[in-house]
Design an enzyme around this catalytic site. Sequence first.
Site, PDB file in Angstrom:
ATOM      1  N   GLN A 190       3.663   6.194   9.918  1.00 28.69           N
ATOM      2  CA  GLN A 190       2.400   5.884   9.197  1.00 28.69           C
ATOM      3  C   GLN A 190       1.105   6.340   9.785  1.00 28.69           C
ATOM      4  O   GLN A 190       0.472   6.134  10.438  1.00 28.69           O
ATOM      5  CB  GLN A 190       2.371   4.202   9.446  1.00 28.69           C
ATOM      6  CG  GLN A 190       3.738   3.464   8.901  1.00 28.69           C
ATOM      7  CD  GLN A 190       4.109   3.653   7.563  1.00 28.69           C
ATOM      8  OE1 GLN A 190       3.336   3.084   6.483  1.00 28.69           O
ATOM      9  NE2 GLN A 190       5.338   3.982   6.940  1.00 28.69           N
ATOM     10  N   ALA A 215      -0.194  -4.787   2.246  1.00 27.07           N
ATOM     11  CA  ALA A 215       0.741  -3.420   2.857  1.00 27.07           C
ATOM     12  C   ALA A 215       0.322  -2.064   2.655  1.00 27.07           C
ATOM     13  O   ALA A 215      -0.830  -1.997   2.129  1.00 27.07           O
ATOM     14  CB  ALA A 215       2.148  -3.619   2.157  1.00 27.07           C
ATOM     15  N   HIS A 216       0.862  -1.202   3.179  1.00 29.94           N
ATOM     16  CA  HIS A 216       0.504   0.133   3.123  1.00 29.94           C
ATOM     17  C   HIS A 216       0.193   0.568   1.736  1.00 29.94           C
ATOM     18  O   HIS A 216       0.984   0.376   0.806  1.00 29.94           O
ATOM     19  CB  HIS A 216       1.292   0.912   4.083  1.00 29.94           C
ATOM     20  CG  HIS A 216       2.745   1.221   3.580  1.00 29.94           C
ATOM     21  ND1 HIS A 216       3.579   1.709   4.008  1.00 29.94           N
ATOM     22  CD2 HIS A 216       3.413   0.370   2.734  1.00 29.94           C
ATOM     23  CE1 HIS A 216       4.844   1.565   3.662  1.00 29.94           C
ATOM     24  NE2 HIS A 216       4.603   1.039   2.559  1.00 29.94           N
ATOM     25  N   ASN A 217      -0.844   1.558   1.746  1.00 31.71           N
ATOM     26  CA  ASN A 217      -1.268   2.216   0.572  1.00 31.71           C
ATOM     27  C   ASN A 217      -1.596   1.352  -0.642  1.00 31.71           C
ATOM     28  O   ASN A 217      -1.899   1.900  -1.753  1.00 31.71           O
ATOM     29  CB  ASN A 217       0.090   3.003  -0.035  1.00 31.71           C
ATOM     30  CG  ASN A 217       0.540   3.994   1.002  1.00 31.71           C
ATOM     31  OD1 ASN A 217       1.473   3.856   1.954  1.00 31.71           O
ATOM     32  ND2 ASN A 217      -0.256   5.290   1.232  1.00 31.71           N
TER      33      ASN A 217
END
Length: 349
Positions: free
Chosen positions: A206, A247-249
Site C-alpha cells: 500500500q 478504506a484505501h483509494n
Amino acid sequence: MFTLGNIARKLNLNFSGDEDLEIKCACGLENLKENGVAFFSNSKGFSVSIPAAKRNLKPNKNAEKIVIVTDENFVSDIPYNFIYSKDPLVTHTEIVKLLYPFKFSEIKIDKRAIIAHNVKLGKNLKIDANVTLYDNVEVGDNSVIFAGVVIMANTTIGKNSIIYPNVVIRNDCYIGNNVTIHPNAVIGADGHGYFKRNGLNFKIPQIGKVYIEDDVEIGACTCIDRGRLEDTIIRKGTKIDNLVQIAHNVEIGENALISGQSGIAGSTKIGKNLILGAQSGIKDNITVGDNVIVAGKSGVISEASSGDVLAGVPAVPIGKWRKQVVLFSKIETLFKKIKDIEEKLKKLF
C-alpha cells in the site's frame, strides 16, 4: 460577564427583556435553567414544548431565562426574555462559543516531545509531552498536538489544526488547515489489500497516501487507510463521526456528514454533500453521486445517482423501502391466509 444586552449587541441582534440579566449557561429548551439561554428555531411552533394555555402574553422582564426565537412579534406569557434571530441555531452556537471558550494550556513545545531531523515547525504551536514527530514532518502555525500523538515521516499538518491524544498519522500523509482529529484515530494505515495464490494470502503493498483537505473533522477511533497506488482523499468540510472505517483509494466529496460505525469500502468515489447514517456501509468500487442520503443501517451495493435517498439492505429508494417494510410486517398474516387457502383447496379436490 455576559448579559442579555451586551451579548445581543455583540451579535447585532434585537432582544426584549432585562438587558442586565447575566447569561451563565447554555441549555436545551426542555431543561431551561435560571440565567440560561436556549433556542427555538420556529417561534410559531413554540407550542411543541410550551402548552397551548401558556401563550399570547408579553415577556416578563423579571424572568431569568432567555430563549432565542425567529419572530420579533412573538409574545408569550411564559416569563422569558427573548433574543431575535433569523437562525436561532446559529445564534445559540455562537453564544455557546462565547460562554465556553476552548482554552489550551500554555502554548509551548514540551521538552519531552521527540522531534526528529528536518522537522519544520510553525509559529505559536502547542506540542505536548510524548509527541513523536518523525523526519521531515511539517506543522503549520497555531496548530495543537496533544500528548501521545505519533506523526511519521514526510507528513504535513496545516495551520490551526488540532490533533488530540494518541492519534497516529502514518508517513506521507497530508492534513490541511483547520482540521480536527479526535483521540485514537489512525490516518494512513495500510489498506486491506491481499491476493490468494495456492490457498495462501499475499499482501499487496500500500504505497499511496491520505490527503485530507481543509476544515475536516475526524472522530475518535476512526481509521482512514492509505491508498494502494493512488491517494485516499477526504475533501474539504467533511465531518466524520467516531468509529468509522474508510478504506484505501476512497474519495469523499466536500461537506459529507458520516455517522458512527459506518464503513466505506475500497476505491469508492463519492460526490458532494453525502449524508451517511449510522452503521451503514457502502460497497467497494462504485460511484455515489452528489447530495445522496443513506438511512442508518443501510447497505449500498450498487451505483447511487445524485439526489438519491436510500434505505435498507440492499439499499433501495426510500419510498420502495417503506413499502417493503410494510409488506414484511404482513408476512405472517399473508402466510396464514395462504395456508388457509391451501386447506380449502385440499377439501375441494
